[in-house]
Each structure stands twice: as structure tokens, then as C-alpha cells.
Design a protein around this motif. Structure first.
Motif, mmCIF file in Angstrom:
data_model
loop_
_atom_site.group_PDB
_atom_site.id
_atom_site.type_symbol
_atom_site.label_atom_id
_atom_site.label_comp_id
_atom_site.label_asym_id
_atom_site.label_seq_id
_atom_site.Cartn_x
_atom_site.Cartn_y
_atom_site.Cartn_z
ATOM 1 N N SER A 1 0.835 -1.190 0.000
ATOM 2 C CA SER A 1 0.000 0.000 0.000
ATOM 3 C C SER A 1 0.875 1.246 0.000
ATOM 4 N N THR A 2 0.589 2.145 -0.910
ATOM 5 C CA THR A 2 1.358 3.393 -0.966
ATOM 6 C C THR A 2 0.602 4.537 -0.296
ATOM 7 N N GLU A 3 -0.557 4.199 0.281
ATOM 8 C CA GLU A 3 -1.372 5.213 0.961
ATOM 9 C C GLU A 3 -1.145 5.107 2.462
#
Lengths: 480, 439
Positions: B104-106
Motif C-alpha cells: 500500500s502506498t497510501e
């Protein structure tokens, strides 16, 4: 081991006031490399380090386990162990005076001919890639992988009676699988040592022929797609060592565990159809059945000098010429049951207490080759490589499935059959044993996922066996 | 290790990253008392305090994983973690780009703490042993704190902590004649314990009757929720995992090909929002509240972990391909009418040691165990000697399914192989017109 010794010294200098204590330090390291469908899976470098303190105090016994090996951490674990010893003294099942006191001093180290570091990571991955290429022979191969895993366990047991047992176990475990599919039929084959674990170093690669075995694994998976189902009837059965491992494990090993016979496992792993009165007189199997607990076999998974409570490990007959002689039980179980036993109290790690486990449990070889066994069968099935296992909680009614079967007719091997399985009852099955292969057919294998205990523990277990012939067994195939 | 200490350790580790390195730190730990009971006495008792740190080091498209145990001392733990990180860096240069790397890049944060107070294990065990006087009680008590944490250099900060107990126990009459119960959760109640013990004593009264031996064949049967849980455990083994589906290894292969189906009343869901497991994955994804696995007897969605999600282009909806919080929808059969609807047949309290007999046909074998009785005219008649079943779930959940009970039972996993499990299942009982007994 130096680091573990330093922790042991630290604990010994501030050991709790009690009748008896032990400290078991365990350090584990593992390295897992795998290539699946030509893609390198994430490499995993895992390690673990911790200790279990066991305290006997006031007629009770308790344990405390921790990964905090500071002086304060070990002291806290000892105090918690002492708390539980006091509770056990009030409400315990037995007097902790029965707990074995060990003064054993011994060392063990797996024999390693080729170090894990002797081969560069890039070369290991290249080998696994080559094995992947050799597995992907046909578009019907829908999943495939090759792996290489190394595990090293160093443990040090020290006791207040002067016992000191240091052991270093190392294994390199390669393996392969191929899955073939056509329509609604899927078949899998294992190989390359996947079900053939032993202690040792990278020399295991050559022993299990990782790369050379790949084409066979893929070809057999595809061939099974088109093979007829194993027939459903009663006929003779030859089990190769790759299935004998499970047969011995489930229907001899587990029922002979003394803690099951004493009732400790009844809520989870189960009890046993074997009762204390059977030892020394009960006919477990035919005259051909000789089973030993043997921690001295070079390279077998549970070769060792002592168990995890410091009992010296030595070879013992459990079943001789078909007659039941002794159970698998460590000194505490022996004292509780008033029976002889074996040095087999083991734990899965620093965070679980030792319980009765199988060690190396081996079926001793008889005479003759596999071809000679087959020649004695008029109508039968040969089964290879365990796929499915299920047995009742008394370890009697079993059903096992294998990856591959071959029909036997008039003493000759015939075609493949898929989804081969068989059912039986332990108390009757071993009396059907009518052929045991000779020493040249013996294979030293084992299982790496034997589950038992509350809290749960999974350990490796060694099993050596030749192929064996059983008469008149209920066999079946797949389908609804 | 507490939340602040873990996040502080992660901060210090992440401050030492270089270039484009990304680091995911996962913590799993517990402080548990385990008390093993046999013959209503303590067989083996102790305490386990553990904390394991798992690191995933990413640089560009390459990644390496590793783990080590932590001590609880901030200085020592930083030394251990940095040593592990150094080993991962050494390994990273030897591995190729990973096409299925997925995280996840969030950045996201969450915190969940469940359970505030349970009695000391010594007190609960003393109360249990006193209340169970005269019973041959055997089993395991596990209690204490479990915690899981995630901290990444991207900014994920998740924490999940629970304080609970789980008593998994059975009472024996003789040999393998026994009844079983489970008692677990976040609040210890003496009244609940006594109610469970009363039910066990009643079960043992029936168990004391001479056992009936059944011949192999097909029998009408009622499967209690604990028995259904064992069958669901088999479906969890490749039934919903995306990779198993895409490689044709799922035992539901015939269903996905449209050749077989379950009864339209069968609705299976992964109920993350209801469950006890952490709401985040090791890669920083947040699990959806619910995933429909089987809808109206036909296949719904797969469980998609991060790696399979990248490989097959699907949205991540689970930490792994195996359910953690399974729910089977209830039916309309009141549980207290199950025996009368069964009329004559087998009441199966528990199943045991299930395995695939033929996964291509979703065919399962296993054993009856604990609290299994012969029923005639809606009344318990006698216990039944253990029997092996061998049957396809396409029948048991399909053409032979007569009813699901209107009430469901919450079953908390007692598994402790890799620490105390947070898995659970919410299941009804099943009435089937026949189950095949083979031995």
C-alpha cells in the motif's frame, strides 16, 4: 553456542530458590529461497532467540518462557515459572518430585559435508530457475516451483544438577512440485527431496537430485491426468517408503506416545487404542514387524544425544517380531505410568514446553528387493507419496491417499492409476504385513510438520522404512 | 511490547534508511498463560512472553523479508533490528526485481484495543477445577494479551491489541466417550461456566448409555456448528484463495466451472468487521468489512492477498487466501427443533481430522468425535462409536442439505501453533438427508 553459554551463566548466577531448575536456550536461523513459475519469491531470513525456565518448587512445577534474555528478563521468567509451580503444587495432576532431574553432559552437532555458504545466493537461485524450466514442460503444467531451505537450531540445556547438553541441528531441505490440469481434473506431484528431509548441508542437493528429478515430477503429474481412477475393492497393497513414513507415523508412532495413553492429549490430538497392559504381550503386527526408536542414525531428522529434558538418547525396540515392547515416553511419563520408555521429550522451540514426541521411529528392514515384493503380488496396487491423511482420535480407523498408484497384476507392475487411497484399522492392518524390503531398499525420510500438544507445537520427526507389502486392503479412487 | 515502544523502534529504524529504500515493520507478540488440564488437575502450566519483528525491505522493485525476536529493551531491540536490516540489505543485492511486489502506498492509521479485564489465570483455573469437581476434564486454558502492529516508512501506523481468554475443553466418561465445549472471549462469567458444565454433565448422562456401532452406509444427520466448522476448515484450504483458483487447484474447481453448486441457501462470507483479527495486512492494506465468498450456492469472490493481487490484477481484500472470520448465513430451522426434524439419524457434535479424499470433487474424509449420538423419534438414544465419513461437500452443502439452523454459534479458534489465533467463525448447524460413512 558461546552466546547461549553466556546467557546460561547469567541465569545460573541468579537462579531462583527452588528444589530444581532447568534453563533451555534455543536459537534458530532459517533461510528460504524459492522460485515459482520462474519468478523469485521474496527471500526470507528468519531468526529466533529465547529461553524457557522450568522450576520445581514446593511439590509443583511451572515454566516461564521469554525472548528477553537480560538478567531482569530471565529473572522474571523464573518468577513466573515459580508462580505456576506453586499453583501446580496445589492443583497439580502429579507430584513434581516425579519430574526427571538431569545431570547429563553431552554435545551433538549435525554432520555437514558442504556448508550452506559454499554456494552463492545467485547460484542457488540459478539452480532453482533451472529446475523451474525443467518443470514447465507442457501447457498443462499450471503451477510449479522449486525451493531450497536451510534451518539451523542451536540449543543449550543447563540444569541445577550440573547438566549441560548442547546440540546444533542443521538441515538443508530442497524440493519441487508440479501441478497439472486438464478441464476439471488437477493432479500434483512432489519431488526433488520435498518429502525426503534429513539433517545435513548442501550435499543434500546431490542426494535428492533436485534438478534431475524435475522432468519426472512434471511428466508424472501430466500422466496422472489421463490415468484411470484407482479401483475400489480389496486387494494387496505395496507402499513405497514415501507413504510408509505416514503409515508408521500415524498408526504406530502416535498410538505409542505415552502422554496420549496417560490422557494428556485427549482434548486435542487424541487418546490411543493402546493401553498400559498391552506392553510386553500385545501382537501389534505380523512377525515381520520390527520398529525401533533410534536417535543414532546418521543424518536422520531427530538424531541427537539427549532429549529436551536431558535424558540420554539411545536406541530401543518398540515392537519386536510383531510384539509390543515399550511406548514412546520420556522419563516423566515413564514415572507417571510405571512403564519403560524412550528419551523423546521434545519442544518445538523456546516458547513451548517439552512433551512426548516421536524421534526417529524406524521400521527395520527385512529381506529382498522391491521387484521381489512386486513379484509376490497377483492382484494389487503400489502407492507412492502421501497426499492425504486422516485417522481417528484413538489412532485406529485411518484413511490415507497417495499422489500416484500403479496396478500390479501377476507379479508385474502395470499402468498408472490416479487418486489412489486405502482404509484400514491400525489394530488389524499391521497383521496384514507380509513383506518388508531389505536394507538396500531402506529410505531415511521423515515429516516436518507433526502437530500435537496444548499449546500447539509442530516438530520434525524422522522415519526410515523399506517398501512393505500388505495383504487384502480396502483400496479406492477418486470421484464423488 | 507496547504500541509506543514499537512505533519508536520503527521510527529509529526508518530514520536510517538510505536512497529509495522502503521498510515495512510488523510486530506480533503475546503475553500468555497456558494451563494444560488432565483429569481436572493441572498437567502443565506456564507463561510465554514473546515479541517477533518482521521486516520487509524494498528497494525499487526488489524486496527481501526477515524476522527476529525482540527483548522489550529499547536499546537491545534496536541493535537486533539493525542487525537484521543489515542482513536484508546484503541479501537484497542478490535478488532480481520482483514483478509481484505489492504494498500500500497510501499512509494510514488505525488502532483497535479489545478487552479490558479478565481474571488472573490462577484464579480462573482454581474456579474451574472447583466447579468441575467429579468430572474428568481435559483441555487447555490460554489467556492474556495479544498484539499486532504495522509501521512503514511510507507512513502506515496500525495497532491491534486484545486481552482475552480461551478455554478449550472436554469431559471424558471412558476411553473415547466424551463431550466437548468451548468458552472464550473478553469477559469471564461464572454463570456461563456453570451453564456449560451443566450441559456437559447432561451430555455425559447420555454418553453413559451403551454405545451403538453403525455399519458403513448413508445416514440422515444433524451437524452441530462445531462439526460444520471442521467442514468450513476444509473449504478454507484452497477454496477461496485466488492463486488456488487461477492454478486450478481449488477444491471448488467444479463450482467455478459451472458444473456443480451448493444449495441456494448457502451464503458464505469473510466478515472482517465482525471478526477478532487485525483489520490491516502486513503490506499496509486495510481489509474491507466483508467479502462474499459464496452467494446463493454459487461462487462469489476470492480472497486476494497482496502478492496474488498484483500477479492477477485483483484488488487486495485479505491478509491471506484463507478466511479469518468466516460467516455462514443462518437458515430457518430453530436449533431447538433440530432433533425433531432429524427424527431418526445421527447427531454429530464434532468432526475431527478432516482431509481431502479427492479435492477435484470436493470430497472430504474425517472422523466423528465428541458428543455424537444416535437419535430416534427426535430423542437421543445412545452414543455412537466413532465413524469415518467420506463424502463430497457438493452433497452435504448441496442436494442433501435440508436445513440450516436459525441460530448461529460463534466459534473462537483455540489454535496456538504460531501464537494464539485470532480466527473465528459464526456458523449455524446443518440438517442433511444423508452423510456417507465409510468405516
Amino acid at each position: 553456542m558461546e552466546q547461549l553459554s553466556a546467557f546460561a551463566d547469567r541465569f545460573s548466577s541468579q537462579a531462583p530458590a527452588c528444589e530444581y531448575w532447568t534453563l533451555r536456550l534455543v536459537e534458530e536461523e532459517s533461510d528460504h529461497l524459492e522460485v515459482r513459475q520462474g519468478v523469485v519469491e521474496p527471500s526470507a531470513l528468519d531468526s529466533s532467540l529465547g529461553a524457557m525456565v522450568t522450576v520445581v518448587r514446593g511439590g509443583g512445577i511451572g515454566y516461564g518462557a521469554t525472548s528477553d534474555l537480560s538478567a531482569a528478563g530471565l529473572r522474571a521468567a523464573g518468577e513466573r515459572a515459580a508462580d505456576w509451580a506453586l499453583a501446580h503444587a496445589r492443583l497439580g495432576l502429579f507430584d513434581a518430585g516425579l519430574y526427571p532431574r538431569a545431570s547429563t553432559r553431552a554435545d551433538y552437532r549435525s554432520t555437514i559435508l558442504e556448508s550452506w555458504k559454499a554456494m552463492a545466493v545467485a547460484d542457488k537461485l540459478a539452480l532453482l530457475q533451472a529446475a523451474n524450466t525443467a518443470l514447465a514442460i507442457d501447457e498443462r503444467i499450471v503451477d510449479w516451483a522449486a525451493w531450497l531451505m536451510r534451518r539451523r537450531v542451536s540449543q543449550l540445556l543447563v540444569t541445577s544438577d550440573g547438566g549441560r547438553v548442547s546440540q546444533v541441528f542443521e538441515s538443508v531441505h530442497p524440493g519441487l512440485f508440479a501441478v497439472a490440469n486438464a478441464g476439471s481434473q488437477t493432479q500434483r506431484r512432489l519431488g526433488g527431496g520435498a518429502d525426503w528431509a534429513q539433517q545435513g548441508g548442501l550435499e543434500r542437493l546431490a542426494a535428492v537430485r533436485l534438478l534431475d528429478d524435475a522432468p519426472r515430477v512434471a511428466e508424472e503429474a501430466i500422466a496422472l491426468l489421463e490415468a484411470p481412477e484407482c479401483p475400489e475393492d480389496t486387494r494387496d497393497l505395496i507402499l513405497l517408503p514415501s507413504q510408509m513414513v505416514l503409515q508408521i507415523h500415524e498408526s504406530i508412532g502416535h498410538p505409542l506416545e505415552l502422554d496420549r495413553i496417560l490422557g494428556d492429549e485427549r482434548n486435542y490430538a487424541g487418546t490411543s487404542f493402546v493401553t498400559p497392559g498391552m506392553f510386553g504381550r500385545y501382537r501389534y503386527g505380523s512377525e515381520l514387524l520390527d520398529v525401533t526408536f533410534d536417535p543414532t542414525v546418521p543424518g536422520e531428522l531427530v538424531s541427537m544425544v539427549a532429549d529436551d529434558e536431558g535424558a540420554p538418547a539411545q536406541r530401543e525396540y518398540l515392537i519386536r517380531r510383531g510384539i509390543l515392547e515399550r511406548p514412546l515416553g520420556g522419563p516423566l511419563s515413564q514415572a507417571r505410568a510405571g512403564l519403560p520408555g524412550t528419551a523423546n521429550t521434545r519442544a518445538s522451540g523456546w516458547d513451548r514446553p517439552p512433551i512426548d514426541r516421536m524421534g526417529n521411529l524406524n521400521l527395520e528392514p527385512g529381506e529382498g528387493s522391491l521387484d521381489e515384493l512386486i513379484a509376490r503380488v497377483e492382484r494389487g496396487v503400489l502407492m507412492d507419496t502421501n497426499r492425504s491423511w486422516s485417522i481417528d482420535d484413538s489412532r485406529n480407523k485411518f484413511q490415507f491417499g497417495c499422489e500416484l498408484g500403479r496396478l500390479i497384476e501377476d507379479g508385474e507392475l502395470k499402468g498408472l492409476v490416479r487418486n489412489p487411497g486405502y482404509r484400514g484399522i491400525s489394530a488389524e492392518f499391521w497383521r496384514r504385513l507380509d513383506g518388508v524390503g531389505g536394507p538396500e531398499t531402506l529410505e531415511i525420510r521423515g515429516v516436518t510438520n507433526c502437530g500435537k500438544g496444548e499449546p500447539n507445537q509442530s516438530v520434525s520427526v524422522g522415519h526410515a522404512s523399506p517398501p512393505c507389502l500388505f495383504r487384502d486392503v480396502a483400496v479406492f479412487g477418486g470421484g464423488e | 511490547m507496547n504500541q509506543d515502544a514499537f512505533f519508536a523502534l520503527a521510527d529509529r529504524l526508518q530514520s536510517g534508511l538510505s536512497g529509495a529504500e522502503i521498510l515495512f515493520c510488523n510486530l506480533s507478540g503475546e503475553a500468555s498463560d497456558f494451563v494444560r488440564l488432565n483429569r481436572n488437575r493441572i498437567r502443565q502450566a506456564g507463561h510465554v512472553r514473546s515479541a517477533a519483528l518482521a521486516l520487509n525491505l524494498i528497494d525499487g522493485a526488489r524486496q527481501v523479508e526477515g524476522s527476529c525476536d525482540l527483548t522489550g529493551d529499547a536499546r537491545q531491540d534496536l541493535i537486533r533490528a539493525r542487525h537484521l536490516l543489515a542482513r536484508l540489505r546484503e541479501r537484497l543485492v542478490h535478488v532480481p526485481d520482483d514483478p509481484y511486489l505489492h504494498y500500500s502506498t497510501e499512509p494510514g492509521e488505525s488502532q483497535r484495543k479489545v478487552g479490558e479485564q479478565i481474571p488472573p489465570a490462577e484464579e480462573a483455573i482454581a474456579e474451574l477445577i472447583a466447579a468441575a469437581a467429579g468430572l474428568d476434564l481435559v483441555g487447555i486454558w490460554a489467556s492474556g494479551e495479544i498484539h499486532e502492529g504495522l509501521a512503514s516508512s511510507i507512513g502506515h501506523r496500525h495497532w491491534h491489541q486484545s486481552l482475552s481468554f480461551n478455554l478449550d475443553w472436554s469431559c471424558y466418561l471412558e476411553a473415547d466417550k466424551a463431550v466437548k465445549a468451548g468458552l472464550g472471549g473478553f469477559h469471564w462469567e461464572t454463570a456461563t461456566l456453570n451453564r456449560k458444565l451443566d450441559a456437559l454433565r447432561e451430555g455425559l448422562r447420555i454418553m453413559a448409555r451403551p454405545a451403538r456401532t453403525l455399519e458403513p452406509g448413508r445416514y440422515r444427520a444433524y451437524l452441530a456448528p462445531a462439526a460444520v466448522n471442521e467442514l468450513m476448515g476444509m473449504l478454507a484450504w484452497g477454496g477461496f484463495d485466488l492463486k488456488s483458483h487461477r492454478t486450478h487447484q481449488t477444491p471448488l474447481l467444479l463450482m467455478t466451472r459451472g458444473e456443480r453448486r451448493f444449495d441456494p441457501r448457502v451464503h458464505l462470507r469473510e466478515e472482517h468487521a465482525r471478526g477478532l483479527a487485525a483489520g490491516f495486512t502486513a503490506e499496509g492494506f486495510v481489509k474491507p468489512d466483508r467479502v462474499t465468498l459464496i452467494e446463493g450456492g454459487t461462487f462469489g469472490q476470492c480472497l486476494v492477498d497482496a502478492r496474488s493481487g498484483r500477479e492477477y490484477g485483483e484488488t487486495v481484500n485479505a491478509a491471506s487466501g484463507s478466511p479469518e472470520s468466516l460467516g455462514l448465513d443462518a437458515g430457518d430451522l430453530p436449533m431447538d427443533e433440530a432433533l425433531s426434524r432429524l427424527d431418526t439419524g445421527l447427531y454429530i457434535g464434532n468432526l475431527w481430522y478432516c482431509n481431502w479424499s479427492d479435492p477435484n470433487d470436493c470430497r472430504v474424509t474425517g472422523m466423528t468425535r465428541f458428543g455424537t449420538y444416535w437419535v430416534e423419534n427426535g430423542e437421543f438414544v445412545s452414543p455412537v462409536k466413532v465413524m469415518r465419513f467420506d463424502d463430497s461437500l457438493y452433497h452435504l452443502l448441496g442436494d442433501r442439505l435440508e436445513a440450516l439452523t436459525a441460530e448461529r454459534e460463534l466459534i473462537l479458534s483455540a489454535q496456538t501453533y504460531d501464537g494464539r489465533s485470532t480466527d473465528s467463525a459464526l456458523l449455524p448447524g446443518l440438517l442433511v438427508s444423508g452423510i456417507n460413512l465409510a468405516l
